[in-house]
Scaffold this motif. Sequence first.
Motif, mmCIF file in Angstrom:
data_model
loop_
_atom_site.group_PDB
_atom_site.id
_atom_site.type_symbol
_atom_site.label_atom_id
_atom_site.label_comp_id
_atom_site.label_asym_id
_atom_site.label_seq_id
_atom_site.Cartn_x
_atom_site.Cartn_y
_atom_site.Cartn_z
ATOM 1 N N LYS A 93 -6.159 -27.507 -17.181
ATOM 2 C CA LYS A 93 -7.466 -27.621 -17.840
ATOM 3 C C LYS A 93 -7.697 -26.313 -18.596
ATOM 4 N N ALA A 94 -7.707 -26.387 -19.922
ATOM 5 C CA ALA A 94 -7.987 -25.207 -20.740
ATOM 6 C C ALA A 94 -9.485 -25.030 -20.889
ATOM 7 N N SER A 95 -9.914 -23.812 -21.090
ATOM 8 C CA SER A 95 -11.321 -23.567 -21.384
ATOM 9 C C SER A 95 -11.631 -24.066 -22.794
ATOM 10 N N GLY A 96 -12.909 -24.341 -23.031
ATOM 11 C CA GLY A 96 -13.340 -24.659 -24.382
ATOM 12 C C GLY A 96 -12.833 -25.956 -24.959
ATOM 13 N N VAL A 97 -12.651 -26.984 -24.133
ATOM 14 C CA VAL A 97 -12.330 -28.301 -24.688
ATOM 15 C C VAL A 97 -13.456 -28.736 -25.623
ATOM 16 N N GLU A 105 -13.211 -29.689 -15.331
ATOM 17 C CA GLU A 105 -12.864 -28.586 -14.423
ATOM 18 C C GLU A 105 -13.001 -28.998 -12.961
ATOM 19 N N ARG A 106 -13.945 -29.876 -12.691
ATOM 20 C CA ARG A 106 -14.136 -30.362 -11.321
ATOM 21 C C ARG A 106 -13.141 -31.470 -10.978
ATOM 22 N N GLU A 107 -12.980 -32.428 -11.903
ATOM 23 C CA GLU A 107 -12.222 -33.630 -11.574
ATOM 24 C C GLU A 107 -10.702 -33.438 -11.609
ATOM 25 N N GLU A 139 -20.694 -23.669 -11.870
ATOM 26 C CA GLU A 139 -19.758 -24.481 -11.088
ATOM 27 C C GLU A 139 -18.323 -23.983 -11.217
ATOM 28 N N LEU A 140 -17.923 -23.555 -12.419
ATOM 29 C CA LEU A 140 -16.550 -23.090 -12.600
ATOM 30 C C LEU A 140 -16.263 -21.887 -11.711
ATOM 31 N N ARG A 141 -17.220 -20.973 -11.611
ATOM 32 C CA ARG A 141 -17.036 -19.801 -10.759
ATOM 33 C C ARG A 141 -16.715 -20.221 -9.320
ATOM 34 N N ASP A 142 -17.404 -21.252 -8.852
ATOM 35 C CA ASP A 142 -17.162 -21.722 -7.485
ATOM 36 C C ASP A 142 -15.813 -22.422 -7.349
ATOM 37 N N PRO A 145 -11.313 -20.406 -7.034
ATOM 38 C CA PRO A 145 -10.383 -20.245 -5.902
ATOM 39 C C PRO A 145 -9.577 -21.500 -5.576
ATOM 40 N N ASN A 146 -10.003 -22.659 -6.088
ATOM 41 C CA ASN A 146 -9.306 -23.906 -5.790
ATOM 42 C C ASN A 146 -8.142 -24.197 -6.739
ATOM 43 N N TYR A 147 -8.061 -23.452 -7.823
ATOM 44 C CA TYR A 147 -6.927 -23.620 -8.743
ATOM 45 C C TYR A 147 -5.712 -22.872 -8.200
#
Length: 371
Positions: A93-97, A105-107, A139-142, A145-147
């Motif tokens: 998942k790239a930033s700025g889609v 980012e979540r899914e 949400e991205l900040r949270d 750590p999951n990536y």
Amino acid sequence: MINMTSKKYSIAFFGSSLVSAYWNGAATYYRGMIKALHNLGHQTTFFEPDAFERQQHRDMDDPDWANVRVYKNSEQHVMKVLEECADFDIVVKASGVGVFDTLLEREVLNNRQPNQRIIFWDVDAPETLSTMNNEAENELRDLIPNYDLVLTYGGGQPVIDAYEELGARKCVPINNAVDVDTHFPVEKEDKFKADLSFLGNRLPDRERRMENFFFSVAKSMPNKKFILGGSGWNTKELPGNVKYIGHVYTKDHNAFNRSPMAVLNINRNSMAEMGFSPATRVFEAAGAGACLITDEFKGIELFLEPGKEVLVAKNGEDVKNLIEDLTPEKAAEIGQAALKRVKAEHTYQHRAKQLTEVLDQTFSTQKAVSA
């Protein structure tokens, strides 16, 4: 040296656009990286939304080195294409889609399959980090750590440190580079001849620096010719010796860079402050053998040698002095030195080999983060 027995990865890549550079500064970066990965045996499917009229302003057909999937701009279609990612080794998942970024980012994490690696690839790290650090709820900040891995479009150690403070398992900058198949010296074209040219879209955090490094210089040098390319400048009041030519398609980038005596790179505020993130146009210009003047930023010497391979300006007055002192012969000498340097050290083949080593390490030493 890369291990030639490296696994060949299948990659699902969510980004802004691969086939259109319209309001899409990351296009050259995506193209160079994905084509170079293909040359090493990796297979990429690039998922991009039908948004911002990019499909109506394509500057390339679907390439043979990537599978391009354009999806409709709706949550329903985002969820549908996410289902197609189950069989890939890697999902990026790239930033700025540009649309449904938070959902993606979540899914991509929620749809993780066993033994998949999920990567966040930040193509605007200074801006992304600023947003994550300054918003009370983000949400991205949270999710960071999951990536399994965070990749960034430059940024050096400051970006690595910032992402690790947010809990990133590993952060690796993969810098811009030159695609020698698409960016190379060409014959000069009269329509692009000038004393100084700049190519870049009109963005709020760049415009103030434009006033200093470009527009003020043009006003102070009425006998010199300047060319401005990029989207969004049509409503800007320009000095009389600045010719605005609008969006410049990638097929014309080589001539645009090669034809003037010098071309200018102006970083956005965030990029200049963070440093270590030379813009795509730096390598495009060098690949075309152009004489490049760049605004000063930390780490430029890691990519091009100031005074020999690139000219560096702290402000508009420096730009003016450099133009006054520059001759066609000196400009050609600097351009040739830059071309030699980037071909030796800064091609996308170099970056793809670096990335393959990072991926091999990620698969061999890290367990996938549980969804």
